[in-house]
Design a protein around this motif. Structure first.
Motif, PDB file in Angstrom:
ATOM      1  N   UNK A  53       0.925  -1.302  -0.475  1.00  0.00           N
ATOM      2  CA  UNK A  53      -0.230  -0.149   0.128  1.00  0.00           C
ATOM      3  C   UNK A  53       0.497   1.277   0.026  1.00  0.00           C
ATOM      4  N   UNK A  54       1.697   1.167   0.557  1.00  0.00           N
ATOM      5  CA  UNK A  54       2.892   2.251   0.265  1.00  0.00           C
ATOM      6  C   UNK A  54       3.621   2.441  -0.477  1.00  0.00           C
ATOM      7  N   UNK A  55       3.707   1.282  -1.096  1.00  0.00           N
ATOM      8  CA  UNK A  55       3.539   1.361  -2.950  1.00  0.00           C
ATOM      9  C   UNK A  55       2.606   2.327  -3.556  1.00  0.00           C
ATOM     10  N   UNK A  56       1.440   1.510  -3.764  1.00  0.00           N
ATOM     11  CA  UNK A  56       0.899   2.210  -4.015  1.00  0.00           C
ATOM     12  C   UNK A  56       0.488   3.765  -4.215  1.00  0.00           C
ATOM     13  N   UNK A  57       1.058   4.186  -2.901  1.00  0.00           N
ATOM     14  CA  UNK A  57       0.938   5.400  -2.530  1.00  0.00           C
ATOM     15  C   UNK A  57       2.047   5.974  -3.260  1.00  0.00           C
ATOM     16  N   UNK A  58       2.839   5.789  -3.398  1.00  0.00           N
ATOM     17  CA  UNK A  58       4.016   6.508  -4.278  1.00  0.00           C
ATOM     18  C   UNK A  58       3.318   6.321  -5.769  1.00  0.00           C
ATOM     19  N   UNK A  59       3.329   5.958  -6.093  1.00  0.00           N
ATOM     20  CA  UNK A  59       3.090   5.787  -7.780  1.00  0.00           C
ATOM     21  C   UNK A  59       1.807   6.356  -7.727  1.00  0.00           C
ATOM     22  N   UNK A  60       0.553   6.548  -6.844  1.00  0.00           N
ATOM     23  CA  UNK A  60      -0.061   7.307  -7.050  1.00  0.00           C
ATOM     24  C   UNK A  60       0.799   9.486  -7.070  1.00  0.00           C
ATOM     25  N   UNK A  61       1.498   9.232  -6.287  1.00  0.00           N
ATOM     26  CA  UNK A  61       1.934  10.528  -5.739  1.00  0.00           C
ATOM     27  C   UNK A  61       2.875  10.729  -7.690  1.00  0.00           C
ATOM     28  N   UNK A  62       3.957   9.648  -7.835  1.00  0.00           N
ATOM     29  CA  UNK A  62       5.113   9.786  -9.261  1.00  0.00           C
ATOM     30  C   UNK A  62       3.985  10.422 -10.655  1.00  0.00           C
ATOM     31  N   UNK A  63       2.927   8.875 -10.192  1.00  0.00           N
ATOM     32  CA  UNK A  63       1.417   9.934 -11.669  1.00  0.00           C
ATOM     33  C   UNK A  63       0.842  11.116 -11.329  1.00  0.00           C
ATOM     34  N   UNK A  64       0.604  11.967 -10.396  1.00  0.00           N
ATOM     35  CA  UNK A  64       0.532  13.398 -10.025  1.00  0.00           C
ATOM     36  C   UNK A  64       1.367  14.147 -10.307  1.00  0.00           C
ATOM     37  N   UNK A  65       2.236  13.480  -9.591  1.00  0.00           N
ATOM     38  CA  UNK A  65       3.130  14.844 -10.273  1.00  0.00           C
ATOM     39  C   UNK A  65       3.832  14.814 -11.713  1.00  0.00           C
ATOM     40  N   UNK A  66       3.454  13.560 -11.795  1.00  0.00           N
ATOM     41  CA  UNK A  66       4.186  13.720 -13.479  1.00  0.00           C
ATOM     42  C   UNK A  66       2.972  14.672 -14.356  1.00  0.00           C
ATOM     43  N   UNK A  67       1.930  13.952 -14.214  1.00  0.00           N
ATOM     44  CA  UNK A  67       0.861  15.178 -15.073  1.00  0.00           C
ATOM     45  C   UNK A  67       1.001  15.950 -14.532  1.00  0.00           C
ATOM     46  N   UNK A  68       1.318  16.744 -13.444  1.00  0.00           N
ATOM     47  CA  UNK A  68       1.400  18.384 -12.985  1.00  0.00           C
ATOM     48  C   UNK A  68       2.260  19.138 -13.714  1.00  0.00           C
ATOM     49  N   UNK A  69       3.529  18.567 -13.611  1.00  0.00           N
ATOM     50  CA  UNK A  69       4.977  18.679 -14.407  1.00  0.00           C
ATOM     51  C   UNK A  69       4.375  19.308 -16.179  1.00  0.00           C
ATOM     52  N   UNK A  70       4.305  17.922 -16.392  1.00  0.00           N
ATOM     53  CA  UNK A  70       3.762  18.187 -18.031  1.00  0.00           C
ATOM     54  C   UNK A  70       2.752  18.956 -18.034  1.00  0.00           C
TER      55      UNK A  70
END
Length: 76
Positions: free
Chosen positions: A46-63
């Motif tokens: 679940x911690x890995x899943x939260x990191x994946x969601x955060x990375x996806x969010x930051x990737x979309x936000x930066x793009x």
């Protein structure tokens, strides 16, 4: 051009990570012995899943910031 390559690359990477996550869940539920070990592994997952969601969010936000020049909430 680079934006399209970046979009395809990150979509592919996140797709692979989602498949990997599902494979880990199947492995934990099917082959790990003992309920306490299953819960511990699912907790780590679940911690890995939260990191994946955060990375996806930051990737979309930066793009999005790169496309719009970082001026999201400014009006002229």
């Amino acid at each position: 051009m680079f934006g399209k390559v970046k979009k395809v690359f990150f979509t592919g990477v996140f797709g692979i990570l989602y498949v990997s996550f599902l494979a880990q869940v199947v492995y934990i539920l099917g082959w790990v012995k003992g309920m306490d070990m299953k819960l511990a592994y699912l907790g780590v997952l679940s911690i890995e899943w939260l990191a994946l969601i955060a990375a996806r969010y930051l990737s979309k936000r930066s793009s999005g910031a790169a496309q719009h020049g970082g001026n999201f909430n400014r009006r002229r």
